[in-house]
Design an enzyme around this catalytic site. Structure first.
Site, PDB file in Angstrom:
ATOM      1  CB  SER A  20      -0.927   0.019   1.217  1.00 48.28           C
ATOM      2  OG  SER A  20      -1.604   1.260   1.267  1.00 48.28           O
ATOM      3  NE  ARG A  21       2.758   1.749  -4.712  1.00 48.97           N
ATOM      4  CZ  ARG A  21       2.640   0.603  -5.347  1.00 48.97           C
ATOM      5  NH1 ARG A  21       1.514  -0.079  -5.303  1.00 48.97           N
ATOM      6  NH2 ARG A  21       3.654   0.119  -5.998  1.00 48.97           N
ATOM      7  CE  LYS A  71     -10.716  -0.361  -2.172  1.00 51.43           C
ATOM      8  NZ  LYS A  71     -10.610   0.412  -3.426  1.00 51.43           N
ATOM      9  CG  ASN A  92     -12.385   4.329  -0.489  1.00 60.12           C
ATOM     10  OD1 ASN A  92     -13.320   4.928   0.040  1.00 60.12           O
ATOM     11  ND2 ASN A  92     -11.540   4.916  -1.302  1.00 60.12           N
ATOM     12  CG  ASP A 108     -11.976   3.914  -4.651  1.00 58.49           C
ATOM     13  OD1 ASP A 108     -10.934   4.480  -4.256  1.00 58.49           O
ATOM     14  OD2 ASP A 108     -12.263   2.743  -4.339  1.00 58.49           O
ATOM     15  N   GLY A 134     -14.055  -3.582 -17.985  1.00 64.83           N
ATOM     16  CA  GLY A 134     -14.007  -4.187 -16.656  1.00 64.83           C
ATOM     17  C   GLY A 134     -15.317  -3.948 -15.923  1.00 64.83           C
ATOM     18  N   GLY A 136     -15.459  -4.888 -12.233  1.00 62.75           N
ATOM     19  CA  GLY A 136     -15.174  -5.179 -10.822  1.00 62.75           C
ATOM     20  C   GLY A 136     -15.470  -3.974  -9.949  1.00 62.75           C
ATOM     21  CB  ALA A 138     -11.613  -0.479 -10.032  1.00 65.42           C
ATOM     22  CE1 TYR A 225      -2.466   3.002  -8.162  1.00 62.52           C
ATOM     23  CE2 TYR A 225      -0.100   3.006  -7.776  1.00 62.52           C
ATOM     24  CZ  TYR A 225      -1.390   2.751  -7.337  1.00 62.52           C
ATOM     25  OH  TYR A 225      -1.584   2.239  -6.086  1.00 62.52           O
ATOM     26  N   GLY A 246      -3.145   6.820 -14.063  1.00 64.43           N
ATOM     27  CA  GLY A 246      -3.984   6.444 -12.929  1.00 64.43           C
ATOM     28  C   GLY A 246      -3.505   6.896 -11.553  1.00 64.43           C
TER      29      GLY A 246
HETATM   30  P1  ATR Z   1     -11.167  -4.417  -8.821  1.00 63.37           P
HETATM   31  O1  ATR Z   1     -11.929  -4.400  -7.543  1.00 63.37           O
HETATM   32  O2  ATR Z   1      -9.787  -3.819  -8.713  1.00 63.37           O
HETATM   33  O3  ATR Z   1     -11.938  -3.845  -9.963  1.00 63.37           O
HETATM   34  P2  ATR Z   1     -11.852  -7.124  -9.536  1.00 63.37           P
HETATM   35  O4  ATR Z   1     -13.160  -6.917  -8.901  1.00 63.37           O
HETATM   36  O5  ATR Z   1     -11.111  -8.387  -9.302  1.00 63.37           O
HETATM   37  O6  ATR Z   1     -10.848  -5.954  -9.133  1.00 63.37           O
HETATM   38  O7  ATR Z   1     -12.027  -6.889 -11.108  1.00 63.37           O
HETATM   39  C1  ATR Z   1     -11.027  -7.147 -12.020  1.00 63.37           C
HETATM   40  C2  ATR Z   1     -11.517  -6.821 -13.426  1.00 63.37           C
HETATM   41  O8  ATR Z   1     -10.458  -7.149 -14.345  1.00 63.37           O
HETATM   42  C3  ATR Z   1     -12.721  -7.658 -13.849  1.00 63.37           C
HETATM   43  O9  ATR Z   1     -13.532  -6.869 -14.677  1.00 63.37           O
HETATM   44  C4  ATR Z   1     -12.073  -8.804 -14.608  1.00 63.37           C
HETATM   45  O10 ATR Z   1     -12.885  -9.420 -15.565  1.00 63.37           O
HETATM   46  P3  ATR Z   1     -13.792 -10.702 -15.149  1.00 63.37           P
HETATM   47  O11 ATR Z   1     -15.014 -10.157 -14.484  1.00 63.37           O
HETATM   48  O12 ATR Z   1     -14.079 -11.395 -16.435  1.00 63.37           O
HETATM   49  O13 ATR Z   1     -12.959 -11.538 -14.210  1.00 63.37           O
HETATM   50  C5  ATR Z   1     -10.949  -8.059 -15.307  1.00 63.37           C
HETATM   51  N1  ATR Z   1      -9.893  -8.982 -15.765  1.00 63.37           N
HETATM   52  C6  ATR Z   1      -9.009  -9.630 -15.001  1.00 63.37           C
HETATM   53  N2  ATR Z   1      -8.206 -10.398 -15.768  1.00 63.37           N
HETATM   54  C7  ATR Z   1      -8.609 -10.219 -17.064  1.00 63.37           C
HETATM   55  C8  ATR Z   1      -8.175 -10.718 -18.345  1.00 63.37           C
HETATM   56  N3  ATR Z   1      -7.174 -11.582 -18.447  1.00 63.37           N
HETATM   57  N4  ATR Z   1      -8.840 -10.307 -19.446  1.00 63.37           N
HETATM   58  C9  ATR Z   1      -9.855  -9.432 -19.348  1.00 63.37           C
HETATM   59  N5  ATR Z   1     -10.314  -8.924 -18.177  1.00 63.37           N
HETATM   60  C10 ATR Z   1      -9.700  -9.302 -17.054  1.00 63.37           C
END
Ligand code: ATR
Length: 280
Positions: A20-21, A71, A92, A108, A134, A136, A138, A225, A246
């Protein structure tokens, strides 16, 4: 730094927490503003997060940040949630209230919005649909920020479609889900592209996304980042698209917590950016 007996104490709970930073970031502010306070790393395993959060008032602490993997658990544990945390379904930043109860916030989205405003001052939310790669935690924060900034349409594309559908169902009609295979094509009229996946991070392969269809004026930003210039940002820069790295999201998301615990809203400066980068 020498503390008095009255020093205000906060920290960051994570597992592991060594990467962690945040201690470096908050430590810089505490020192530069001359505040009698401390911000410490707290290594809390997943099965200890509820106990650790409840210990904050018992220890007389002001609160803490929570990072991976806590989180979502913090979201369920705290007593009160701010609207952003409720929409993002994650916390967070935790603030101990005078009565000892815990307030959970999510800063965030604020961090993302502030970084985008600072890094791309000419970007207009109305410039066109924004695409978020994505779905997730974030991505949720980024989506909330962009909707609040007024983007007319938010396109979410995720390898696992069901997660994108869930995000869209939670965040309303302006969010549409694009199939993973169409991610290149869907860039055609975009005003903004955001990577929220871990792809492009040091040790990970680059995000597989063809930018050929992206309009030249579209802003490209990455929440990764490490490195600062991810392969996605490097490619966007090569094409002449404006880019925003980022790091600023990390720096800005920390500001509201610092204000709540230590009493003043700290500023993000070039010197702070350099200082945090030296620690990466
Ligand atoms: P965070 O909380 O940081 O967003 P997370 O909830 O684990 O972390 O989400 C990671 C994101 O990266 C997800 O959208 C994931 O896609 P999946 O829902 O299909 O898992 C995406 N991700 C991780 N590895 C990937 C890869 N090799 N190709 C494409 N997307 C990827």
């Amino acid at each position: 730094m020498i503390l008095s007996g009255k020093a205000k104490v906060a920290g960051v709970m994570g597992w592991p927490v060594g990467h962690s930073r945040s201690p470096r970031l908050h430590g810089y502010w505490l020192e530069s503003y001359g505040i009698d306070g401390a911000y410490i790393p707290l290594a809390v395993p997943p099965d200890g997060i509820a106990q650790a959060l409840r210990a904050l008032p018992a220890l007389g602490m002001k609160g803490c940040n929570v990072t991976v993997p806590h989180k979502e658990a913090a979201f369920r544990i705290v007593d009160v949630l701010d609207p952003a945390a409720r929409r993002i379904k994650a916390v967070n930043t935790v603030i101990v209230r005078p009565d000892g109860s815990l307030e959970g916030r999510n800063t965030d989205a604020f961090g993302f919005a502030e970084n985008l405003r600072e890094g791309a001052p000419d970007w207009q939310p109305a410039a066109g649909p924004a695409m978020v790669v994505g779905a997730g935690g974030a991505a949720r924060a980024v989506a909330v920020a962009l909707l609040d900034m007024g983007v007319p349409e938010l396109r979410v594309v995720n390898r696992t479609r069901a997660k994108a559908e869930e995000l869209a169902a939670d965040l309303g009609a302006a969010v549409t889900v694009i199939p993973w295979e169409w991610r290149g094509r869907a860039l055609a009229d975009s005003g903004l592209l955001v990577n929220t996946t871990t792809q492009g991070m040091q040790g990970q392969p680059a995000l597989e996304l063809d930018l050929a269809a992206l309009p030249p004026a579209a802003v490209v930003t990455d929440i990764v980042y490490t490195p600062l210039l991810t392969p996605l940002l490097a490619e966007a820069k090569r094409r002449g698209n404006p880019i925003v790295d980022g790091l600023g999201m990390l720096l800005h998301q920390a500001r509201p917590g610092f204000q709540a615990w230590f009493g003043l809203l700290p500023q993000v400066t070039p010197a702070l950016r350099r200082f945090v980068l030296e620690g990466i």
